[in-house]
Design a protein around this motif. Structure first.
Motif, PDB file in Angstrom:
ATOM      1  N   LYS A  61      -4.882  67.581  11.169  1.00 47.23           N
ATOM      2  CA  LYS A  61      -5.878  68.610  11.451  1.00 47.23           C
ATOM      3  C   LYS A  61      -5.456  69.499  12.626  1.00 47.23           C
ATOM      4  CE  LYS A  61      -9.929  66.121   9.666  1.00 47.23           C
ATOM      5  NZ  LYS A  61     -11.232  65.506  10.005  1.00 47.23           N
ATOM      6  N   TRP A  62      -5.745  70.789  12.490  1.00 48.45           N
ATOM      7  CA  TRP A  62      -5.420  71.737  13.553  1.00 48.45           C
ATOM      8  C   TRP A  62      -6.275  71.485  14.794  1.00 48.45           C
ATOM      9  CZ3 TRP A  62      -1.495  74.654  14.595  1.00 48.45           C
ATOM     10  CH2 TRP A  62      -1.605  75.672  15.546  1.00 48.45           C
ATOM     11  N   GLY A  63      -7.481  71.009  14.615  1.00 49.87           N
ATOM     12  CA  GLY A  63      -8.381  70.790  15.746  1.00 49.87           C
ATOM     13  C   GLY A  63      -8.296  69.388  16.331  1.00 49.87           C
ATOM     14  N   PHE A  64      -7.204  68.693  16.105  1.00 52.77           N
ATOM     15  CA  PHE A  64      -6.994  67.339  16.632  1.00 52.77           C
ATOM     16  C   PHE A  64      -7.186  67.326  18.151  1.00 52.77           C
ATOM     17  CE2 PHE A  64      -4.196  64.034  18.353  1.00 52.77           C
ATOM     18  CZ  PHE A  64      -4.516  62.934  17.564  1.00 52.77           C
ATOM     19  N   ASP A  65      -7.990  66.372  18.644  1.00 54.40           N
ATOM     20  CA  ASP A  65      -8.299  66.306  20.074  1.00 54.40           C
ATOM     21  C   ASP A  65      -7.435  65.248  20.747  1.00 54.40           C
ATOM     22  OD1 ASP A  65      -9.341  66.242  22.610  1.00 54.40           O
ATOM     23  OD2 ASP A  65     -11.436  66.051  21.997  1.00 54.40           O
ATOM     24  N   VAL A  66      -6.331  65.678  21.329  1.00 52.04           N
ATOM     25  CA  VAL A  66      -5.414  64.741  21.966  1.00 52.04           C
ATOM     26  C   VAL A  66      -6.005  64.165  23.249  1.00 52.04           C
ATOM     27  CG1 VAL A  66      -4.173  66.416  23.387  1.00 52.04           C
ATOM     28  CG2 VAL A  66      -2.968  64.395  22.524  1.00 52.04           C
ATOM     29  N   PHE A  67      -6.947  64.890  23.847  1.00 55.50           N
ATOM     30  CA  PHE A  67      -7.576  64.384  25.078  1.00 55.50           C
ATOM     31  C   PHE A  67      -8.388  63.119  24.785  1.00 55.50           C
ATOM     32  CE2 PHE A  67      -7.163  68.989  26.050  1.00 55.50           C
ATOM     33  CZ  PHE A  67      -6.363  68.878  27.175  1.00 55.50           C
ATOM     34  N   GLU A 117      -5.004  81.430   6.847  1.00 60.52           N
ATOM     35  CA  GLU A 117      -6.359  81.084   6.434  1.00 60.52           C
ATOM     36  C   GLU A 117      -7.108  80.277   7.483  1.00 60.52           C
ATOM     37  OE1 GLU A 117      -5.776  78.940   2.845  1.00 60.52           O
ATOM     38  OE2 GLU A 117      -4.768  80.599   1.813  1.00 60.52           O
ATOM     39  N   GLU A 118      -6.415  79.378   8.174  1.00 61.75           N
ATOM     40  CA  GLU A 118      -7.098  78.421   9.056  1.00 61.75           C
ATOM     41  C   GLU A 118      -6.933  78.717  10.536  1.00 61.75           C
ATOM     42  OE1 GLU A 118      -7.242  73.560   9.739  1.00 61.75           O
ATOM     43  OE2 GLU A 118      -6.646  74.411   7.806  1.00 61.75           O
ATOM     44  N   VAL A 119      -5.763  79.191  10.945  1.00 65.55           N
ATOM     45  CA  VAL A 119      -5.497  79.358  12.381  1.00 65.55           C
ATOM     46  C   VAL A 119      -5.833  80.750  12.882  1.00 65.55           C
ATOM     47  CG1 VAL A 119      -3.733  79.198  14.179  1.00 65.55           C
ATOM     48  CG2 VAL A 119      -3.680  77.601  12.248  1.00 65.55           C
ATOM     49  N   LEU A 120      -5.455  81.773  12.121  1.00 70.32           N
ATOM     50  CA  LEU A 120      -5.699  83.140  12.589  1.00 70.32           C
ATOM     51  C   LEU A 120      -7.174  83.434  12.875  1.00 70.32           C
ATOM     52  CD1 LEU A 120      -3.239  85.576  10.785  1.00 70.32           C
ATOM     53  CD2 LEU A 120      -3.614  85.292  13.235  1.00 70.32           C
ATOM     54  N   PRO A 121      -8.108  82.956  12.055  1.00 67.21           N
ATOM     55  CA  PRO A 121      -9.519  83.182  12.404  1.00 67.21           C
ATOM     56  C   PRO A 121      -9.900  82.580  13.746  1.00 67.21           C
ATOM     57  CG  PRO A 121      -9.321  82.537  10.101  1.00 67.21           C
ATOM     58  CD  PRO A 121      -7.969  82.340  10.707  1.00 67.21           C
ATOM     59  N   TYR A 132       1.304  84.243  15.314  1.00 69.71           N
ATOM     60  CA  TYR A 132       0.626  83.560  14.210  1.00 69.71           C
ATOM     61  C   TYR A 132       0.362  84.490  13.024  1.00 69.71           C
ATOM     62  CZ  TYR A 132       0.421  79.092  16.443  1.00 69.71           C
ATOM     63  OH  TYR A 132       0.782  77.886  16.989  1.00 69.71           O
ATOM     64  N   ILE A 133       0.421  85.801  13.239  1.00 65.08           N
ATOM     65  CA  ILE A 133       0.418  86.717  12.097  1.00 65.08           C
ATOM     66  C   ILE A 133       1.722  86.544  11.318  1.00 65.08           C
ATOM     67  CG2 ILE A 133       0.564  89.151  11.436  1.00 65.08           C
ATOM     68  CD1 ILE A 133      -1.417  89.767  13.681  1.00 65.08           C
ATOM     69  N   ALA A 150       2.254  69.784   7.865  1.00 63.55           N
ATOM     70  CA  ALA A 150       1.255  69.418   6.854  1.00 63.55           C
ATOM     71  C   ALA A 150       0.740  70.652   6.129  1.00 63.55           C
ATOM     72  CB  ALA A 150       0.100  68.661   7.508  1.00 63.55           C
ATOM     73  N   PHE A 151       0.606  71.774   6.844  1.00 64.35           N
ATOM     74  CA  PHE A 151       0.204  73.027   6.208  1.00 64.35           C
ATOM     75  C   PHE A 151       1.197  73.419   5.112  1.00 64.35           C
ATOM     76  CE2 PHE A 151      -2.242  74.845  10.129  1.00 64.35           C
ATOM     77  CZ  PHE A 151      -3.316  74.024   9.822  1.00 64.35           C
ATOM     78  N   ILE A 152       2.470  73.170   5.368  1.00 70.21           N
ATOM     79  CA  ILE A 152       3.506  73.496   4.374  1.00 70.21           C
ATOM     80  C   ILE A 152       3.413  72.551   3.189  1.00 70.21           C
ATOM     81  CG2 ILE A 152       6.003  73.598   3.961  1.00 70.21           C
ATOM     82  CD1 ILE A 152       6.333  74.379   6.914  1.00 70.21           C
ATOM     83  N   GLY A 153       3.188  71.263   3.466  1.00 66.75           N
ATOM     84  CA  GLY A 153       3.108  70.262   2.409  1.00 66.75           C
ATOM     85  C   GLY A 153       4.440  69.544   2.241  1.00 66.75           C
ATOM     86  N   LYS A 154       4.368  68.267   1.924  1.00 64.76           N
ATOM     87  CA  LYS A 154       5.562  67.431   1.872  1.00 64.76           C
ATOM     88  C   LYS A 154       6.574  67.913   0.835  1.00 64.76           C
ATOM     89  CE  LYS A 154       6.963  62.562   1.429  1.00 64.76           C
ATOM     90  NZ  LYS A 154       6.462  61.188   1.260  1.00 64.76           N
ATOM     91  N   ASP A 155       6.107  68.227  -0.369  1.00 63.72           N
ATOM     92  CA  ASP A 155       7.030  68.623  -1.432  1.00 63.72           C
ATOM     93  C   ASP A 155       7.800  69.884  -1.064  1.00 63.72           C
ATOM     94  OD1 ASP A 155       6.246  66.458  -2.924  1.00 63.72           O
ATOM     95  OD2 ASP A 155       4.830  67.579  -4.160  1.00 63.72           O
TER      96      ASP A 155
END
Length: 604
Positions: free
Chosen positions: A128-134, A573-577, A561-562, A272-277
C-alpha cells in the motif's frame, strides 16, 4: 509435513538440565516426528535408535529442519542460546528453511505487538502507498520483560525487570519484503502456535503459503519468492539488516533507520504497482532483489548534513570522494564493505553460495541505484529518462511493426518530432522547463495520450528474441536500448521512493516534512557556527514550512510523478491525486500562516 521432516531427529546433549532436555525433546519430536519423550530415557538422552545415521556417522538433525528448530527454541520460556548451540549445527536448505525463520527481535515482541505487526507487514499492507512505517517502528519497541522469558512459573524473577530495548523497523520491514512470502508464513505461524511451543491447547501445524491468499477473492497478493530464483538465507539477510540498521544514527531527525525502512517499503509499493508478471518481464529477480537491498542502506551513516555542507566544510567525506556525490558514495561504500568487503562476516553474508557473476552484477546494480539518489542530478536524470522513453517509443513504432508485424503502436501516437536531442539541452534548461507552468501542462497532456505503456513495449521486445533477416542487427541494437531503459526506470524508482514523502497521505507527509526541516535547520545552525554559507531551506529564520513544501512539490515531486505516471499507470491513478491534494493543503496552510502573521503584526 514432508517425509524429510518426519524423519528428522535431534540429539540433545546429556549434560543439559534434565527438565530442559525433556521439554526440548518432547516438543521437537512431537512437531517433526509425532513422537513423545520417554521418561525412561532419563540422563542418557535420546536413544541411538532415534538418531539418524548417515554413512555411519550420527547426524544431529536434518539441515532442512535447522531454521525451524532454531525458531522454536527461540520461543522457549528460557534462554535458548545454549540449547541452540548444543543442538543445532550450521547448514541451511533454501526453499524450506526460509519459510520458518523469524529473527530474534520478533521473538522478543509481546503477543500484542506480534499480532499487529503480522497484520501491518502482510503482503497486502506492504504493497500500500499509505503504509505507516511510524506505527511499525513504535511496535518494535514493545518487548517482553525478562520474567516473560522464564521457563518455570516458580522460578525467581530476574534482578532486573527492565524490558529489552530494541528499535528495528528496518530489520522487520526489510525481512518482510526481501523474504516474502516466507516471512509472512513465519509470522502467521508464530501467532498460530507452530513456533510457540508453550501453547498446548490444540494440535500444532505448519502454516502454508495458502494462508496468504485472500479466500474471499482468490487474490494472491504481490510478492517475490526470490528463493525460487537464487539462494537466499533469511537469517543472513536479517543479520545484515541488523548490522546496517545499527549504522544509522538515532540522533538524525530524518535520514535515519525509519526513513530507510520507509524508502524500502515505498520502492516495494512501486514494484507492486507494476505487478509481478510485468516486473519480471522487463527485469530479472536478481535486479529487483539488489534494488530492494540497496534501498535498505542507501542513506546508511548519514551525518544529518547534505552534500553542500560536506563540500563547503571540506569534510573527510568530501576529500575522500572529491566532491562528487559525496554522501551517496559514502553510503554505497559502507554497505558494500559490510556485504562483500573488509567488514564481511559469514553471519551476514547475503551473497554466500551465489555465483561470482551474480555478485558482480548485484554490486553494479546497487552502486548505480544509490548514486542515482543524488538530488543534484535530479533534473538531468529526468531529462535523460524522458529522452530514452521517447526514443524507444519512436523506434518501437518502426521495429515492432516491420519485424514482428505489430500494429499495436500507432504511427499517429508516436511522432519523430517528439524525440529530444540531449545536445540541445543542459541541466539549467531542464530546470527552467520544469518550473514553467506551460511545460507542466505539457507533461500532463503527454501523460494523457492513449499510448501503449512503455513497460508493455519493453516486455514485448524482451520476449521476442528470434528476429532474423537483414534487419536482425537493428533489432538487436533496439533490444539493447530497451534493456538499458528498463534498468534506468528501475533505478529511477529508487530515487522516486527516496523523495516520495510529500506525495504520501497528508498526515504522513506533514510528519515527514517536519522531520526533514528539523534536520535542515540543525544543519543551518551548524553552518552559522562554522561561518559557512547557509544552505537553501536550512535557515530557520527565513524558511517557512508551507513555502518549502509547495516549492518542492511544484518543481520536483509533481513533475517526477507525472513522468512516473506515464511509465506506471497506477501511479497516475493513485499517487498523483494525493500529490495534488497535498499541494492544495500546503497552499491553504500558507494563506493561513500569512493571516496569522498579519494578526500578530496588528496586535503589536
Amino acid at each position: 509435513m514432508t517425509q524429510e521432516m518426519r524423519e528428522t531427529w535431534i540429539e540433545v546433549e546429556a549434560d543439559l538440565d534434565d527438565k530442559v532436555r525433556k521439554q526440548c525433546v518432547h516438543d521437537v519430536l512431537e512437531v517433526y516426528g509425532g513422537g513423545k519423550f520417554d521418561p525412561a530415557w532419563g540422563k542418557r538422552g535420546v536413544p541411538n535408535s532415534l538418531k539418524r545415521s548417515v554413512s555411519g556417522k550420527t547426524e544431529r538433525r536434518s539441515a532442512a529442519a535447522a531454521p525451524e528448530i532454531s525458531t522454536m527454541l527461540d520461543d522457549f520460556r528460557c534462554d535458548s542460546s545454549y540449547l541452540k548451540k548444543s543442538v543445532l549445527t550450521h547448514g541451511l536448505t533454501p526453499n524450506l528453511g526460509v519459510y520458518n525463520y523469524c529473527p530474534p527481535e520478533w521473538n522478543w515482541l509481546t503477543p500484542k505487538a506480534k499480532k499487529k505487526l503480522t497484520h501491518l507487514l502482510s503482503l497486502e499492507n506492504l504493497s500500500k502507498w499509505g503504509f505507516d512505517v511510524f506505527e511499525v517502528a513504535e511496535l518494535t519497541r514493545m518487548t517482553l520483560t525478562p520474567e516473560d522469558k522464564c521457563i518455570n512459573e516458580d522460578e525467581e524473577p530476574s534482578t532486573s525487570s527492565r524490558k529489552r530495548e530494541q528499535f528495528c523497523p528496518l530489520l522487520l520491514v526489510g525481512w518482510a519484503i526481501l523474504c516474502s512470502p516466507m516471512a509472512q508464513v513465519a509470522m502467521n505461524g508464530s501467532l498460530e502456535g507452530y513456533y510457540n511451543l508453550r501453547d498446548d491447547s490444540g494440535p500444532r501445524h505448519r502454516p502454508s503459503i495458502e494462508c496468504l491468499v485472500d479466500s474471499d477473492h482468490g487474490t494472491n497478493h504481490f510478492h517475490y519468492t526470490f528463493d525460487e530464483h537464487f539462494k537466499i538465507n533469511p537469517e543472513a539477510i536479517c543479520n545484515f539488516l541488523r548490522e546496517i540498521e545499527g549504522r544509522y544514527s538515532t540522533d538524525t531527525p530524518y535520514h535515519n533507520n525509519v526513513h530507510a525502512a520507509d524508502v524500502t517499503q515505498t520502492l516495494h509499493a512501486l514494484f507492486a504497482f507494476i505487478g509481478k508478471d510485468l516486473l519480471y518481464s522487463i527485469s530479472k529477480p536478481l535486479e529487483i532483489f539488489s534494488l530492494i537491498l540497496a534501498a535498505t542502506f542507501h542513506d546508511v551513516g548519514h551525518p544529518g548534513t547534505n552534500n553542500l555542507f560536506q563540500k563547503n566544510a571540506m569534510t573527510p567525506f568530501a576529500v575522500q570522494y572529491n566532491d562528487v556525490s559525496i554522501l551517496e558514495n559514502m553510503h554505497a561504500t559502507v554497505g558494500h564493505s559490510i556485504l562483500m568487503g573488509e567488514e564481511r562476516e559469514d553471519e551476514w553474508d547475503v551473497f554466500k553460495n551465489w555465483k561470482q557473476s551474480q555478485i558482480v552484477e548485484a554490486r553494479e546494480i546497487m552502486i548505480r541505484a544509490i548514486l542515482g539518489t543524488d538530488m543534484s542530478n535530479h533534473f538531468l536524470k529526468m531529462d535523460e529518462l524522458m529522452e530514452k522513453i521517447d526514443s524507444v517509443r519512436f523506434t518501437a513504432n518502426i521495429v515492432l511493426q516491420s519485424e514482428l508485424g505489430d500494429d499495436s503502436v500507432s504511427e499517429d501516437e508516436i511522432h519523430p518530432s517528439s524525440r529530444r536531442s540531449r545536445d540541445e539541452k543542459d541541466q539549467q534548461q531542464m530546470l527552467d522547463m520544469l518550473s514553467s507552468p506551460t511545460s507542466t501542462e505539457k507533461l500532463n497532456k503527454d501523460s494523457r495520450k492513449k499510448e501503449q505503456p512503455i513497460l508493455d513495449i519493453l516486455a514485448k521486445v524482451r520476449q521476442n528474441s528470434n528476429v532474423t533477416g537483414e534487419n536482425s542487427k537493428t533489432y538487436a541494437e533496439f533490444k539493447t536500448e530497451c534493456r538499458e531503459l528498463s534498468s534506468s526506470i528501475l533505478v529511477f524508482l529508487l530515487h522516486s521512493a527516496d523523495i516520495s514523502n510529500p506525495g504520501k497521505p497528508q498526515a504522513l507527509a506533514v510528519r515527514w516534512a517536519n522531520k526533514a526541516l528539523a534536520e535542515f535547520f540543525a544543519q543551518g545552525d551548524k553552518e552559522k557556527e562554522l561561518a559557512l554559507p547557509v544552505s537553501p531551506l536550512c535557515d530557520k529564520e527565513a524558511t517557512k514550512t508551507a513555502d518549502s513544501q509547495i516549492g518542492f512539490l511544484q518543481f520536483v515531486v509533481r513533475p517526477l510523478y507525472i513522468l512516473l505516471g506515464d511509465i506506471v499507470p497506477q501511479v497516475k491513478e493513485e499517487v498523483l491525486p494525493i500529490v495534488n491534494s497535498n499541494l492544495d493543503y500546503w497552499q491553504v496552510e500558507k494563506k493561513r500562516a500569512s493571516l496569522l502573521r498579519q494578526e500578530r503584526e496588528q496586535l503589536k
